[in-house]
Design a protein around this motif. Structure first.
Motif, short mmCIF file in Angstrom:
data_model
loop_
_atom_site.label_atom_id
_atom_site.label_comp_id
_atom_site.label_asym_id
_atom_site.label_seq_id
_atom_site.Cartn_x
_atom_site.Cartn_y
_atom_site.Cartn_z
N ASP A 41 61.21 33.17 76.74
CA ASP A 41 59.57 33.84 77.42
C ASP A 41 59.04 34.90 76.65
O ASP A 41 57.96 35.12 76.15
N ALA A 42 60.28 35.95 76.04
CA ALA A 42 60.13 37.07 75.10
C ALA A 42 59.37 36.75 74.01
O ALA A 42 58.46 37.28 73.26
N GLU A 43 59.91 35.50 73.22
CA GLU A 43 59.49 35.11 72.02
C GLU A 43 57.88 34.53 72.22
O GLU A 43 57.14 34.83 71.29
N ALA A 44 57.75 33.79 73.27
CA ALA A 44 56.45 33.34 73.60
C ALA A 44 55.38 34.47 73.68
O ALA A 44 54.20 34.36 73.10
N LEU A 45 55.70 35.50 74.37
CA LEU A 45 54.89 36.62 74.53
C LEU A 45 54.77 37.54 73.31
O LEU A 45 53.73 37.99 73.01
N ALA A 46 55.69 37.60 72.59
CA ALA A 46 55.61 38.11 71.28
C ALA A 46 54.59 37.46 70.24
O ALA A 46 53.95 38.10 69.42
N GLU A 47 54.76 36.20 70.38
CA GLU A 47 53.79 35.25 69.58
C GLU A 47 52.38 35.46 69.67
O GLU A 47 51.72 35.47 68.98
N ARG A 48 52.07 35.90 71.09
CA ARG A 48 50.98 36.33 71.41
C ARG A 48 50.23 37.75 71.20
O ARG A 48 49.30 37.85 71.53
N GLY A 49 51.29 38.20 70.93
CA GLY A 49 51.18 40.01 70.65
C GLY A 49 51.15 40.67 71.63
O GLY A 49 50.56 41.80 71.66
N LEU A 50 51.66 40.20 72.87
CA LEU A 50 51.83 41.05 74.15
C LEU A 50 52.83 41.79 74.11
O LEU A 50 52.99 42.76 74.92
N LEU A 51 53.84 41.55 73.51
CA LEU A 51 55.18 42.40 73.24
C LEU A 51 55.62 42.56 71.77
O LEU A 51 55.19 41.64 70.95
N ASP A 52 56.38 43.66 71.42
CA ASP A 52 57.07 43.60 70.28
C ASP A 52 58.22 43.24 70.50
O ASP A 52 58.94 43.72 71.57
N ARG A 53 59.01 42.75 69.63
CA ARG A 53 60.35 41.97 69.96
C ARG A 53 61.06 42.41 68.47
O ARG A 53 60.73 42.06 67.38
N VAL A 54 62.57 42.97 68.96
CA VAL A 54 63.40 43.02 67.92
C VAL A 54 64.71 42.34 68.45
O VAL A 54 64.80 42.01 69.47
N HIS A 55 65.79 42.07 67.81
CA HIS A 55 66.89 41.35 68.01
C HIS A 55 67.44 42.05 69.27
O HIS A 55 67.85 42.94 69.34
N GLY A 56 67.47 41.17 70.47
CA GLY A 56 67.99 41.40 71.76
C GLY A 56 67.14 42.35 72.50
O GLY A 56 67.57 42.42 73.73
N SER A 57 66.11 42.78 72.14
CA SER A 57 65.18 43.45 73.27
C SER A 57 63.66 43.27 72.66
O SER A 57 63.36 42.84 71.71
N VAL A 58 63.07 43.85 73.80
CA VAL A 58 61.55 43.84 73.46
C VAL A 58 60.88 45.12 74.12
O VAL A 58 61.71 45.96 74.79
N SER A 59 59.63 45.43 73.69
CA SER A 59 59.09 46.74 73.69
C SER A 59 57.40 46.38 74.19
O SER A 59 56.97 45.55 73.66
N TRP A 60 57.02 47.52 74.66
CA TRP A 60 55.36 47.42 74.90
C TRP A 60 54.86 47.54 73.58
O TRP A 60 55.28 48.66 72.99
N PRO A 61 53.99 46.94 73.01
CA PRO A 61 53.49 46.94 71.81
C PRO A 61 52.61 48.45 71.49
O PRO A 61 52.24 48.92 72.47
#
Length: 73
Positions: A41-61
């Motif tokens: 889910d995090a990967e899918a949302l990051a691909e859409r630019g809705l989240l920033d993703r790094v190894h093991g965590s996500v953040s609000w862009p």
């Protein structure tokens, strides 16, 4: 009834928005899904630019608008 992926994505985004960032493993527990599902889910949302993703965590862009809330009082 089982939650749809879109509903789960909305909940994931809301959790990250209110925290600023979160570990994917913590999100899995909060959402009641497996770590693999939370990661996908995090990967899918990051691909859409809705989240920033790094190894093991996500953040609000960083470039996203700050969520509306009470202003300084």
């Amino acid at each position: 009834m089982r939650e749809s992926a879109a509903e789960r994505h909305d909940r994931l985004l809301a959790l990250v928005r209110e925290r600023g960032s979160a570990r994917v493993s913590d999100l899995a527990g909060l959402l009641g899904v497996s770590p693999v599902t939370a990661r996908r889910d995090a990967e899918a949302l990051a691909e859409r630019g809705l989240l920033d993703r790094v190894h093991g965590s996500v953040s609000w862009p960083r470039d996203a608008a700050t969520p509306a809330g009470p202003g300084p009082g």
